[in-house]
Design an enzyme around this catalytic site. Structure first.
Site, PDB file in Angstrom:
ATOM      1  N   GLU A 439       0.803  -1.235   0.000  1.00  0.00           N
ATOM      2  CA  GLU A 439       0.000   0.000   0.000  1.00  0.00           C
ATOM      3  C   GLU A 439       0.833   1.280   0.000  1.00  0.00           C
ATOM      4  OE1 GLU A 439      -2.882  -0.005   3.112  1.00  0.00           O
ATOM      5  OE2 GLU A 439      -3.887  -1.822   2.430  1.00  0.00           O
ATOM      6  N   GLU A 514      -4.870  -8.900   1.565  1.00  0.00           N
ATOM      7  CA  GLU A 514      -5.587  -8.561   2.799  1.00  0.00           C
ATOM      8  C   GLU A 514      -7.069  -8.633   2.507  1.00  0.00           C
ATOM      9  OE1 GLU A 514      -4.474  -4.910   4.787  1.00  0.00           O
ATOM     10  OE2 GLU A 514      -2.348  -5.306   4.407  1.00  0.00           O
TER      11      GLU A 514
END
Length: 801
Positions: A439, A514
């Site tokens: 990210e 995730e």
């Protein structure tokens, strides 16, 4: 069998396989634990007069000049505290209620720029080296220091290490004294964080002292295999290095033994001459027949021993565990040894209740065992290099690993960190995939991200061509930046965008790096915004994530999903979403910070294991709610379930795949029982209304404690009523004592508990939703160990080892 009993059996079955990747040899190479007998003192990042004089004395003007500082060999450290490594000083600090986002995300421990008095840690250790070892070489390996470490030996500066997660080794040969005690000094600076979660502070992983010959095998041995049927062609790559004063003629070969220590193969010895202060790269092969493959179900491990000899005498060797297996990652699945598997993974940070980030090695095996019992087959090291012992546990127990780099950055510093990670971990059969980052909003979608990713990927292919990489991207159907070049597309959440992305990129493998992120508090069934609790069912998720039943059915039925990693397996300190204070840890875990399961654990167990699962929730202690409706959930992989209250049927329902069942039940004390049919077999599970707490129950994770100063045991604590039933809503204060060993931490899984994790004697903890935990570390000498638990108005309990 209840959860605590299963934990005991699971961990008893795995304890005997504790080993290290590089074992001590009888050939002149020694690798000794360097964890004992350290001194510790806090420094100060803002006041040099309180930082062991570090900012005042001139220590870099002359080599070895360290007068008037803690670096000096004659410095008086008698007032410093004795500690045993691993050590995390942050977990010892009190909680601070301060309105600061960084502090919140790190669990309200007062470490960082706002707390200079708590953010520097000094460590000193005296050690001796035998004169008989004169002429040998010596090195120190730190598996992990948080953070920005600087190291000295006898006043000589060895160097630093910026990473809080990747270990480092330093040669100390030139600075060792054989006549007087040696002093090693470490200054750790935790002022700056690396993550947005609890990270701890200090020398929180193992330290090793190695002694070896001037002619030696470097740390970067690489073992890999090509499998054809029942035959494996093993390749071993190693660097032989000489730090002697003249050229040396030597021979190199490697031997392989099976899991029982039986010799099974050997490479052909190769003779060569190595120059003074030179090195020689070696690449040899051997073939193993009737090979035992490493798998999730049967994690078979071999040992390979690269050896270097001079005139027939062995001068150095390594002992490396490895597994023979094949991994193929395709657009329609992961294939381990040619067998399709769906990735059923969890993300995890590295802290545990009572311990912070400083976990004894045994805790790695304990935690992986809990995940295996749930049916998980994969573990993502989010978001950093793991401790080596975690990978040892995954190798031994059969858990695949997605091994992750801390930052998407190709600067010399981070490229070096990535290279150290790859070289350290590439021999572990559990590692099936690398991750180059997570990210990175500043570089994820632009040309910077693409170029950085290309550099990291090139380094990965160079050092480990046997695997490939992914990147954890929090984007929807986006194919720019990192995603233009990444081999395996990782999705953080955005589960409903996966189908569209696959349609646009049908040949690229996709994995949920995730997924999920249901927010729950173990044993709590009403949202409490004051205390910061959330119902213990799959009903609450943050806006950016999903509930379990929103993502897993998509992954389960579509093979273009390789599978995914739930956020998270365990609760962790920091990120107390959606609340702030008094919360001090997250709510994401399928288990709490102690490893006690929440109800969502049983949802995943139902659909991740091919075993009978039937779980009823909530508990059935609802005094004062007689006549009111209680929402009952049943998690099961059965074909149908019938629910009974005090013998009366409340109806039978069919169980939809990857789902659960619910009943609204009018509460009456008694027995709530589920009876299910699975593949024609009847199974049942029940919860009962209990009486008041009567006595304490201690459930140890194993029945043997090794007197090596490092072994540990997890003792889970509950209370029983007079009928022997565990009281699920008990909140008694339990006090602990221990003889012959040491208590090193306590916890209870309460995300809003501000009770101390560490205590100077007088160890105690309140039960939370019926449970708490105490962790014991063994002593160095064989003796009786007695663990006692007591509470006002309850019968006590004790364990003896």
């Amino acid at each position: 069998m209840n959860f605590l009993s299963r934990c005991i059996l699971g961990c008893l079955g795995t304890f005997c396989i504790l080993t290290t990747s590089f074992a001590q040899q009888n050939t002149g190479r020694k690798r000794e634990s360097f964890n004992d007998d350290w001194k510790f003192q806090l420094g100060n990042a803002a006041d040099v007069t309180k930082d062991a004089n570090y900012g005042l004395a001139v220590i870099f003007s002359k080599s070895g000049k360290a007068e008037n500082t803690a670096i000096a060999t004659k410095f008086n450290d008698s007032a410093w505290r004795n500690v045993q490594l691993p050590h995390d000083w942050a977990v010892e600090l009190p909680f601070v209620n301060k309105d600061n986002e960084n502090l919140k995300d790190h669990g309200y421990r007062p470490v960082g720029g706002l707390f200079p008095q708590n953010s520097i840690g000094w460590y000193r250790k005296k050690f001796t080296v035998a004169a008989a070892d004169s002429g040998k070489r010596f090195s120190i390996t730190f598996d992990g220091i948080f953070r920005d470490a600087k190291v000295w030996v006898n006043g000589f500066y060895l160097g630093g290490n910026e990473s809080g997660y990747v270990g480092f080794t330093r040669d100390i040969t030139d600075y060792v004294s054989f006549k007087t005690p040696n002093v090693i000094v470490v200054r750790a600076d935790a002022t700056q964080a690396e993550g947005w979660f609890y990270e701890g502070a200090g020398i929180y992983r193992n330290v090793w002292l190695s002694t070896y010959d001037n002619l030696s095998i470097a740390d970067d041995v690489f073992v890999h295999a090509v499998v054809t049927g029942s035959t494996a062609n093993i390749t071993v790559e190693a660097t032989v290095q000489s730090q002697g004063l003249k050229p040396t003629t030597c021979s190199f070969y490697a031997e392989v033994t099976n899991s029982n220590g039986k010799f099974v193969g050997k490479t052909h010895p190769q003779q060569f001459t190595i120059a003074q202060s030179g090195s020689q790269f070696m690449k040899q092969q051997l073939t193993l027949s009737n090979v035992d493959l490493w798998s999730i179900e049967q994690p078979y491990l071999y040992h390979i021993k690269p050896i270097v000899t001079v005139e027939g005498k062995q001068v150095d060797s390594r002992d490396i565990r490895f597994g023979v297996r094949t991994v193929e990652i395709k657009a329609d699945g992961v294939f381990l040894n040619g067998k399709f598997i769906k990735i059923k993974g969890t993300n995890n940070h590295q802290d545990h209740a009572g311990l912070g980030s400083a976990l004894p090695d045994y805790l790695q095996y304990y935690r992986i065992s809990l995940l295996k019992q749930m049916g998980s087959n994969a573990y993502r090291t989010s978001h950093h290099a793991p401790t080596p012992e975690l990978l040892d546990a995954c190798d031994s127990l059969g858990m695949l690993v997605l091994d992750e780099q801390r930052l998407l950055n190709s600067s010399p510093e981070y490229l070096d960190q990535f290279e150290r990670l790859l070289k350290r971990d590439r021999n572990h059969p559990s590692v099936f995939l690398w991750s180059i980052g997570n990210e990175e909003g500043y570089a994820q979608t632009n040309s910077f991200g693409k170029r950085i990713a290309q550099t990291l990927l090139a380094k990965q292919v160079q050092l480990d061509p046997t695997r490939t990489s992914t990147y954890a991207a929090d984007l929807a159907n986006v194919y720019t930046g990192v995603n233009e070049v990444i081999p395996v597309r990782g999705f953080n959440y955005r589960q409903f965008a996966v189908a569209g992305y696959h349609k646009d990129h049908p040949t690229q493998p996709i994995i949920g790096t995730e997924m999920g992120s249901t927010l729950t508090t173990r044993g709590i069934y009403v949202k409490d915004t004051v205390t910061g609790y959330l119902p213990d069912e799959d009903i609450t998720a943050p806006w950016w994530a999903s509930k379990a039943e929103e993502w897993w059915p998509l992954a389960a039925k579509n093979n273009y999903w390789l599978g995914g990693f739930v956020w998270t397996g365990f609760d962790y300190r920091g990120e107390p979403t959606p609340f702030k204070w008094p919360n001090i840890n997250s709510h994401f875990g399928l288990m709490d910070v102690c490893g006690f399961p929440k109800n969502l654990y049983y949802y995943y167990e139902s659909w991740w294991k091919d075993e009978d699962v039937l779980h009823v929730s909530p508990h059935w202690n609802w005094k004062g709610k007689e006549g009111q409706k209680v929402n009952v959930w049943v998690n099961s992989n059965a074909d149908d379930v019938e629910l009974f209250l005090n013998g009366k049927s409340l109806g039978k329902k069919a169980m939809a795949r990857n789902s659960h069942l619910e009943w609204d039940v009018t509460y009456q004390p008694g027995t709530l029982k589920a009876v299910a049919t699975r593949n024609g077999k009847k199974i049942s599970s029940q919860v009962k209304t209990t009486g008041e707490p009567y006595k304490i129950k201690l459930s140890p994770s194993k029945n043997v404690l090794l007197a090596d100063g490092r072994d540990a045991v997890v003792v889970n604590v509950s209370v029983l009523d007079k009928n022997g039933l565990e009281v699920p809503d008990a909140a008694n204060l339990i006090e602990f004592s221990c003889e012959g060993a040491s208590i090193i931490g306590v916890g209870n899984g309460d995300p809003s508990s501000h009770e101390a994790d560490k205590m100077d004697g007088n160890w105690k903890r309140n039960l939370f939703s019926g449970y708490c935990q105490v962790i014991i570390r063994a002593g160095n000498t064989p003796q009786k160990v007695i663990i006692k638990a007591a509470s006002k108005n309850l019968l006590g309990a004790e364990l003896r080892y």
